[in-house]
Design a protein around this motif. Structure first.
Motif, PDB file in Angstrom:
ATOM      1  N   ARG A  33       5.886  -8.119  36.736  1.00 34.37           N
ATOM      2  CA  ARG A  33       6.804  -7.010  36.459  1.00 34.37           C
ATOM      3  C   ARG A  33       8.037  -7.568  35.753  1.00 34.37           C
ATOM      4  NH1 ARG A  33       6.671  -2.298  39.577  1.00 34.37           N
ATOM      5  NH2 ARG A  33       8.926  -2.347  39.831  1.00 34.37           N
ATOM      6  N   PHE A  34       8.450  -6.868  34.712  1.00 31.98           N
ATOM      7  CA  PHE A  34       9.636  -7.281  33.965  1.00 31.98           C
ATOM      8  C   PHE A  34      10.589  -6.114  33.815  1.00 31.98           C
ATOM      9  CE2 PHE A  34      12.004  -7.294  29.978  1.00 31.98           C
ATOM     10  CZ  PHE A  34      12.755  -8.452  30.137  1.00 31.98           C
ATOM     11  N   GLY A  35      11.870  -6.369  33.989  1.00 36.44           N
ATOM     12  CA  GLY A  35      12.907  -5.372  33.738  1.00 36.44           C
ATOM     13  C   GLY A  35      14.138  -6.048  33.154  1.00 36.44           C
ATOM     14  N   TYR A  36      14.860  -5.316  32.337  1.00 36.59           N
ATOM     15  CA  TYR A  36      16.082  -5.855  31.744  1.00 36.59           C
ATOM     16  C   TYR A  36      17.224  -5.832  32.767  1.00 36.59           C
ATOM     17  CZ  TYR A  36      13.744  -5.505  27.219  1.00 36.59           C
ATOM     18  OH  TYR A  36      12.871  -5.652  26.168  1.00 36.59           O
ATOM     19  N   THR A  37      18.143  -6.762  32.612  1.00 35.19           N
ATOM     20  CA  THR A  37      19.342  -6.781  33.449  1.00 35.19           C
ATOM     21  C   THR A  37      20.530  -6.263  32.628  1.00 35.19           C
ATOM     22  OG1 THR A  37      19.993  -9.036  32.837  1.00 35.19           O
ATOM     23  CG2 THR A  37      18.444  -8.784  34.682  1.00 35.19           C
ATOM     24  N   ARG A  38      21.632  -6.042  33.288  1.00 38.60           N
ATOM     25  CA  ARG A  38      22.787  -5.452  32.626  1.00 38.60           C
ATOM     26  C   ARG A  38      23.370  -6.347  31.537  1.00 38.60           C
ATOM     27  NH1 ARG A  38      25.556  -3.112  38.228  1.00 38.60           N
ATOM     28  NH2 ARG A  38      23.799  -1.734  38.755  1.00 38.60           N
ATOM     29  N   GLY A  39      23.024  -7.635  31.591  1.00 42.37           N
ATOM     30  CA  GLY A  39      23.447  -8.527  30.523  1.00 42.37           C
ATOM     31  C   GLY A  39      22.867  -8.140  29.179  1.00 42.37           C
ATOM     32  N   ALA A  40      21.716  -7.457  29.183  1.00 35.51           N
ATOM     33  CA  ALA A  40      21.091  -7.025  27.933  1.00 35.51           C
ATOM     34  C   ALA A  40      21.958  -5.995  27.216  1.00 35.51           C
ATOM     35  CB  ALA A  40      19.707  -6.439  28.220  1.00 35.51           C
ATOM     36  N   ARG A  41      22.765  -5.255  27.965  1.00 39.01           N
ATOM     37  CA  ARG A  41      23.651  -4.254  27.368  1.00 39.01           C
ATOM     38  C   ARG A  41      25.015  -4.820  27.003  1.00 39.01           C
ATOM     39  NH1 ARG A  41      22.301   1.007  31.242  1.00 39.01           N
ATOM     40  NH2 ARG A  41      20.430   1.694  30.072  1.00 39.01           N
ATOM     41  N   SER A  42      25.403  -5.906  27.649  1.00 35.91           N
ATOM     42  CA  SER A  42      26.749  -6.440  27.420  1.00 35.91           C
ATOM     43  C   SER A  42      26.779  -7.638  26.481  1.00 35.91           C
ATOM     44  CB  SER A  42      27.383  -6.834  28.764  1.00 35.91           C
ATOM     45  OG  SER A  42      26.616  -7.843  29.410  1.00 35.91           O
ATOM     46  N   LEU A  43      25.646  -8.309  26.289  1.00 35.29           N
ATOM     47  CA  LEU A  43      25.620  -9.487  25.431  1.00 35.29           C
ATOM     48  C   LEU A  43      25.489  -9.039  23.975  1.00 35.29           C
ATOM     49  CD1 LEU A  43      25.805 -12.512  26.001  1.00 35.29           C
ATOM     50  CD2 LEU A  43      23.316 -12.624  25.921  1.00 35.29           C
ATOM     51  N   ARG A  44      26.478  -9.364  23.190  1.00 35.55           N
ATOM     52  CA  ARG A  44      26.563  -8.875  21.819  1.00 35.55           C
ATOM     53  C   ARG A  44      25.355  -9.298  20.987  1.00 35.55           C
ATOM     54  NH1 ARG A  44      31.588 -10.885  18.403  1.00 35.55           N
ATOM     55  NH2 ARG A  44      30.353 -12.808  18.559  1.00 35.55           N
ATOM     56  N   GLY A  45      24.751  -8.330  20.321  1.00 40.41           N
ATOM     57  CA  GLY A  45      23.666  -8.616  19.397  1.00 40.41           C
ATOM     58  C   GLY A  45      22.276  -8.611  19.994  1.00 40.41           C
ATOM     59  N   PHE A  46      22.167  -8.456  21.301  1.00 36.24           N
ATOM     60  CA  PHE A  46      20.831  -8.516  21.906  1.00 36.24           C
ATOM     61  C   PHE A  46      20.003  -7.283  21.526  1.00 36.24           C
ATOM     62  CE2 PHE A  46      17.834  -7.421  25.304  1.00 36.24           C
ATOM     63  CZ  PHE A  46      17.041  -8.551  25.264  1.00 36.24           C
ATOM     64  N   GLN A  47      18.721  -7.516  21.232  1.00 37.81           N
ATOM     65  CA  GLN A  47      17.776  -6.444  20.949  1.00 37.81           C
ATOM     66  C   GLN A  47      16.570  -6.593  21.859  1.00 37.81           C
ATOM     67  OE1 GLN A  47      16.842  -6.503  16.761  1.00 37.81           O
ATOM     68  NE2 GLN A  47      18.864  -5.787  16.157  1.00 37.81           N
ATOM     69  N   ALA A  48      16.016  -5.469  22.273  1.00 34.15           N
ATOM     70  CA  ALA A  48      14.879  -5.470  23.200  1.00 34.15           C
ATOM     71  C   ALA A  48      13.723  -6.290  22.638  1.00 34.15           C
ATOM     72  CB  ALA A  48      14.427  -4.042  23.477  1.00 34.15           C
ATOM     73  N   PHE A  49      12.924  -6.860  23.537  1.00 37.38           N
ATOM     74  CA  PHE A  49      11.785  -7.665  23.138  1.00 37.38           C
ATOM     75  C   PHE A  49      10.687  -6.790  22.534  1.00 37.38           C
ATOM     76  CE2 PHE A  49      13.161 -10.301  26.998  1.00 37.38           C
ATOM     77  CZ  PHE A  49      14.009 -11.089  26.227  1.00 37.38           C
ATOM     78  N   PRO A  50       9.889  -7.349  21.631  1.00 34.93           N
ATOM     79  CA  PRO A  50       8.771  -6.589  21.043  1.00 34.93           C
ATOM     80  C   PRO A  50       7.825  -6.058  22.121  1.00 34.93           C
ATOM     81  CG  PRO A  50       9.120  -8.631  19.835  1.00 34.93           C
ATOM     82  CD  PRO A  50       9.998  -8.697  21.055  1.00 34.93           C
ATOM     83  N   GLY A  51       7.454  -4.794  21.996  1.00 36.82           N
ATOM     84  CA  GLY A  51       6.542  -4.176  22.952  1.00 36.82           C
ATOM     85  C   GLY A  51       7.204  -3.698  24.224  1.00 36.82           C
ATOM     86  N   MET A  52       8.502  -3.969  24.387  1.00 43.14           N
ATOM     87  CA  MET A  52       9.241  -3.533  25.568  1.00 43.14           C
ATOM     88  C   MET A  52      10.588  -2.969  25.123  1.00 43.14           C
ATOM     89  SD  MET A  52       8.277  -6.521  28.357  1.00 43.14           S
ATOM     90  CE  MET A  52       8.768  -7.916  27.344  1.00 43.14           C
ATOM     91  N   PRO A  53      10.578  -1.818  24.428  1.00 46.47           N
ATOM     92  CA  PRO A  53      11.776  -1.318  23.754  1.00 46.47           C
ATOM     93  C   PRO A  53      12.803  -0.631  24.648  1.00 46.47           C
ATOM     94  CG  PRO A  53       9.950   0.191  23.409  1.00 46.47           C
ATOM     95  CD  PRO A  53       9.387  -0.985  24.147  1.00 46.47           C
ATOM     96  N   ASP A  54      12.398  -0.165  25.821  1.00 48.33           N
ATOM     97  CA  ASP A  54      13.280   0.636  26.671  1.00 48.33           C
ATOM     98  C   ASP A  54      13.992  -0.260  27.682  1.00 48.33           C
ATOM     99  OD1 ASP A  54      14.556   2.451  28.273  1.00 48.33           O
ATOM    100  OD2 ASP A  54      12.779   3.670  28.693  1.00 48.33           O
ATOM    101  N   LEU A  55      15.315  -0.407  27.530  1.00 49.56           N
ATOM    102  CA  LEU A  55      16.077  -1.266  28.443  1.00 49.56           C
ATOM    103  C   LEU A  55      16.079  -0.743  29.869  1.00 49.56           C
ATOM    104  CD1 LEU A  55      19.240  -2.255  26.335  1.00 49.56           C
ATOM    105  CD2 LEU A  55      17.055  -3.439  26.529  1.00 49.56           C
ATOM    106  N   GLY A  56      15.796   0.544  30.047  1.00 56.26           N
ATOM    107  CA  GLY A  56      15.844   1.124  31.387  1.00 56.26           C
ATOM    108  C   GLY A  56      14.508   1.201  32.085  1.00 56.26           C
ATOM    109  N   ALA A  57      13.460   0.668  31.479  1.00 50.61           N
ATOM    110  CA  ALA A  57      12.118   0.764  32.066  1.00 50.61           C
ATOM    111  C   ALA A  57      11.720  -0.520  32.782  1.00 50.61           C
ATOM    112  CB  ALA A  57      11.088   1.081  30.976  1.00 50.61           C
ATOM    113  N   ILE A  58      10.677  -0.406  33.592  1.00 48.81           N
ATOM    114  CA  ILE A  58      10.041  -1.563  34.220  1.00 48.81           C
ATOM    115  C   ILE A  58       8.673  -1.722  33.569  1.00 48.81           C
ATOM    116  CG2 ILE A  58       9.132  -2.546  36.353  1.00 48.81           C
ATOM    117  CD1 ILE A  58      11.207  -0.908  37.868  1.00 48.81           C
ATOM    118  N   TYR A  59       8.348  -2.912  33.127  1.00 51.26           N
ATOM    119  CA  TYR A  59       7.078  -3.186  32.467  1.00 51.26           C
ATOM    120  C   TYR A  59       6.192  -4.007  33.400  1.00 51.26           C
ATOM    121  CZ  TYR A  59       9.503  -1.487  28.363  1.00 51.26           C
ATOM    122  OH  TYR A  59      10.214  -0.699  27.471  1.00 51.26           O
ATOM    123  N   GLU A  60       4.957  -3.586  33.502  1.00 48.57           N
ATOM    124  CA  GLU A  60       4.042  -4.206  34.466  1.00 48.57           C
ATOM    125  C   GLU A  60       2.732  -4.573  33.791  1.00 48.57           C
ATOM    126  OE1 GLU A  60       2.101  -1.998  37.950  1.00 48.57           O
ATOM    127  OE2 GLU A  60       3.777  -3.065  38.872  1.00 48.57           O
TER     128      GLU A  60
END
Length: 258
Positions: A33-60
């Protein structure tokens, strides 16, 4: 075994970029299971990983997600056994992918990601973590020569680098020679702030850094594996700052990968 890893990303170039946590990977009976942390929203320039575009989702997924499996050397490669050895593993008893990622960091020269476990107390309730020395490529020739002379088990020193213009929390690693002590690299930036806390709260006799392994034939980013032992101060909670907290709540929709 620690079955949770954090993913750090570097904002900026390799010499002055800011590292921070952007995701969390877990391995359990049902898979990964993978989920983004709040650092993904605060770290300048970060973009979601390929195939996992939604920062608010959990990927399994039942299998290790591609963004992480691609960071492990293929067992068919001729240097695979050496790759295991660099991390201190037995080539005849390959580790779980999570364990391997946790030590090797999933490092690639082509991007700015690194995977790391949250430090855990050892059997005596003390702080214990291993990491590959950062910043080796930026050290002067004399320091590079000293790195080539390091031995497994050799004691190293920590120095709070308050004059570092790129990172106010920088922690330098240096040799403990009687004369000409060399700065040979740095503690990874995502661990540095907590190492500052340990430095300030632990008795110096309970803060020890040693060379765990020297890999003379490895790339620079996997050349020096260090082991840090320290006290576990009352109330100390690693990996609990705001940037480590998950974005997804318990009610977040589940996204299935693969």
């Amino acid at each position: 075994m620690n079955n949770v890893l954090f993913i750090a990303w570097r904002s900026g170039d390799s010499s002055s970029g800011c590292w921070g946590p952007v995701g969390r990977l877990e391995h359990g009976p049902g898979g990964y299971r993978f989920g983004y942390t709040r650092g993904a929203r605060s770290l300048r320039g970060f973009q979601a990983f390929p195939g996992m575009p939604d920062l608010g989702a959990i990927y399994e997924s039942e299998d290790l997600l591609p963004v992480f499996s691609n960071r492990l050397l293929d067992p068919s490669r001729p240097e695979y056994q050496a790759f295991l050895t660099w991390g201190g593993f037995d080539p005849n008893n390959p580790p779980d992918p999570i364990a391997l990622l946790g030590v090797t960091g999933g490092l690639k020269q082509t991007d700015a990601l690194e995977v790391f476990p949250c430090p855990q107390p050892d059997r005596e309730g003390c702080y214990l973590t291993k990491f590959f020395l950062h910043g080796v490529r930026w050290t002067p020739p004399a320091a590079q020569e000293r790195i080539a002379m390091l031995d497994a088990g050799e004691a190293l020193g920590l120095m709070l680098d308050i004059s570092n213009e790129h990172d106010r929390n920088a922690v330098a690693v240096r040799t403990r020679d009687a004369t000409n002590r060399f700065i040979i690299g740095y503690v990874p930036r995502y661990l540095a702030q907590e190492v500052w806390e340990l430095f300030l709260k632990c008795n110096p006799h309970f803060l020890e850094l040693h060379v765990d392994r020297i890999n003379k034939d490895a790339p620079l980013q996997q050349r020096v594996l260090c082991r840090l032992n320290a006290c576990w101060p009352p109330g100390f909670r690693p990996c609990c700052r705001e940037e480590f907290q998950p974005i997804a709540s318990a009610l977040s929709p589940l996204s299935v990968v693969g």
